[in-house]
Design a protein around this motif. Sequence first.
Motif, short mmCIF file in Angstrom:
data_model
loop_
_atom_site.label_atom_id
_atom_site.label_comp_id
_atom_site.label_asym_id
_atom_site.label_seq_id
_atom_site.Cartn_x
_atom_site.Cartn_y
_atom_site.Cartn_z
N ASP A 218 0.44 44.87 47.85
CA ASP A 218 0.52 44.88 49.32
C ASP A 218 -0.82 45.29 49.94
N HIS A 219 -1.46 46.29 49.33
CA HIS A 219 -2.81 46.68 49.79
C HIS A 219 -3.72 45.45 49.73
N ASN A 220 -3.71 44.77 48.61
CA ASN A 220 -4.64 43.64 48.44
C ASN A 220 -4.31 42.46 49.35
N ARG A 221 -3.04 42.24 49.66
CA ARG A 221 -2.69 41.18 50.62
C ARG A 221 -3.26 41.53 51.99
N ALA A 222 -3.27 42.84 52.31
CA ALA A 222 -3.86 43.26 53.59
C ALA A 222 -5.37 43.07 53.58
N VAL A 223 -6.02 43.40 52.47
CA VAL A 223 -7.47 43.22 52.38
C VAL A 223 -7.81 41.74 52.57
N TRP A 224 -7.02 40.87 51.94
CA TRP A 224 -7.29 39.43 52.08
C TRP A 224 -7.13 38.98 53.53
N ARG A 225 -6.07 39.47 54.21
CA ARG A 225 -5.86 39.12 55.63
C ARG A 225 -7.05 39.56 56.47
N ILE A 226 -7.56 40.77 56.20
CA ILE A 226 -8.67 41.31 57.01
C ILE A 226 -9.94 40.52 56.72
N LEU A 227 -10.17 40.23 55.45
CA LEU A 227 -11.36 39.45 55.08
C LEU A 227 -11.31 38.07 55.74
N SER A 228 -10.12 37.49 55.84
CA SER A 228 -9.99 36.15 56.42
C SER A 228 -10.01 36.18 57.94
N ASP A 229 -9.26 37.10 58.55
CA ASP A 229 -9.03 37.03 60.00
C ASP A 229 -9.30 38.32 60.75
N GLY A 230 -9.84 39.34 60.06
CA GLY A 230 -10.11 40.61 60.74
C GLY A 230 -11.24 40.45 61.74
N GLU A 231 -11.21 41.30 62.76
CA GLU A 231 -12.26 41.26 63.78
C GLU A 231 -13.47 42.03 63.26
N LEU A 232 -14.66 41.41 63.33
CA LEU A 232 -15.86 42.05 62.79
C LEU A 232 -16.10 43.40 63.48
N GLY A 233 -16.51 44.39 62.67
CA GLY A 233 -16.80 45.71 63.21
C GLY A 233 -15.59 46.62 63.28
N ARG A 234 -14.40 46.06 63.02
CA ARG A 234 -13.18 46.86 63.17
C ARG A 234 -12.82 47.62 61.89
N THR A 235 -12.05 48.69 62.09
CA THR A 235 -11.43 49.44 61.00
C THR A 235 -9.94 49.22 61.07
N TYR A 236 -9.33 48.89 59.93
CA TYR A 236 -7.88 48.69 59.87
C TYR A 236 -7.26 49.71 58.92
N LEU A 237 -6.15 50.30 59.32
CA LEU A 237 -5.44 51.22 58.43
C LEU A 237 -4.31 50.49 57.72
N SER A 282 0.63 50.18 62.40
CA SER A 282 1.14 49.22 63.38
C SER A 282 0.10 48.19 63.84
N VAL A 283 -1.20 48.56 63.87
CA VAL A 283 -2.20 47.58 64.33
C VAL A 283 -2.27 46.40 63.36
N LEU A 284 -2.27 46.72 62.08
CA LEU A 284 -2.34 45.67 61.05
C LEU A 284 -1.12 44.75 61.14
N ARG A 285 0.04 45.36 61.34
CA ARG A 285 1.27 44.56 61.47
C ARG A 285 1.24 43.71 62.72
N ASP A 286 0.87 44.34 63.86
CA ASP A 286 0.97 43.63 65.14
C ASP A 286 -0.12 42.57 65.28
N GLU A 287 -1.35 42.91 64.87
CA GLU A 287 -2.47 41.98 65.12
C GLU A 287 -2.65 40.96 64.02
N LEU A 288 -2.40 41.35 62.78
CA LEU A 288 -2.65 40.41 61.68
C LEU A 288 -1.35 39.95 61.01
N GLY A 289 -0.22 40.41 61.52
CA GLY A 289 1.07 39.93 61.02
C GLY A 289 1.35 40.30 59.57
#
Length: 331
Positions: A218-237, A282-289
Amino acid sequence: MRLLVTGGAGFIGANFVHAAVREHPDVHVTVLDALTYAGSAESLAPVADDVRLIHGDISDAELVEKLVAESDAVAHFAAETHVDNSLADPEAFLRTNVIGTFTLLESVRRHGIRLHHVSTDEVYGDLALEDPVRFTESTPYNPSSPYSATKAASDMLVRSWVRSYGVRATISNCSNNYGPYQHVEKFIPRQITNVLTGRRPKLYGAGANVRDWIHVTDHNRAVWRILSDGELGRTYLIGADGERDNLTVMRTLLRLMDRDPNDFEHVTDRAGHDLRYAIDPSVLRDELGWAPRHDDFESGLAETIEWYRDNESWWRPLKDASEAMYAERNQ
Ligand code: NAD
Ligand code: TDX
């Protein structure tokens, strides 16, 4: 895409590489790993034909420069990661976590390469047991151990390289991971392999400390989502609402292994032991689904126990040295 994965022969990095090869066959993966005591080519054996493994150090500027120049993106997992080791001998943590991250940042800056920096919730320090607030992206940094201080320093370097040089980077701070290929020095694999080798499991202090457990996939699926669609400069928990105290985890584990749930020893507590970590994801869930798929900790733990039963050849060579180190510390 050509993806450079630092620390890809360690616990989380190897699981990340397995998933990348399985789910994204168009991605060419190069792993840069120093193969310290915590990393092993064995962890990449299932994908050995699909991945290029470079045995080298992230502080080696020449090597990093060459590999970054050949890449489109970098996923940065490499670090010294064990809090107890950082208390015993912090130097390697400064070299790898701080100088190593600096070295990587300089190369991605020169070549304009996208970077994702993998970090930890430990940078925020700890919470009181009854604190109603969990860690969020705006929680002030307050690291407690040499490990978390060096991870905090690396996060700060990434943030300043984004602001000062326009480096295209994101950061994630995740809670405690569990799953296959985790080194036997860490809490859950240590206790599983203690039982499997006829040793008694070891609990620090009273076991009231709370960790927020997430399955590594689950951690790695989140890393992949951020790498693909995360906003540059942002921190995600990243977290999976998995808070449990250590005593509860110990007893659950013993029950799942058909042992008396009280058949463990209390040993010397960790110096400066953080009481509680808890992530608000919640940010990761709401913004990156993103949402965790392993939402039942007990079944994830049972699968992990099975993995250690089935893969003794992977962990057996590490076990005696790890326990000898703990014995020296009365742990
Ligand atoms: P790990 O200790 O299992 O693996 C670390 C890997 O990095 C190893 O393969 C090691 O050989 C490699 N490495 C160490 N120093 C290096 C260097 N100088 N150059 C190149 N490679 C080097 O760690 P892990 O648990 O997989 O953690 C990976 C990342 O995730 C780390 O950045 C850690 O801070 C972060 N993290 C871990 C957790 C957790 O619960 N394990 C939680 C949140 C964040
Ligand atoms: O034998 C043990 N007995 C015990 O009670 C060990 C090894 C640990 N513990 C306790 C200490 C912690 O409260 O269990 C908890 C978990 O310990 P670790 O597995 O060492 O993890 P922790 O210190 O929480 O840090 C982990 O999660 C965040 C990773 O090691 C870090 O790299 C990550 O950043």
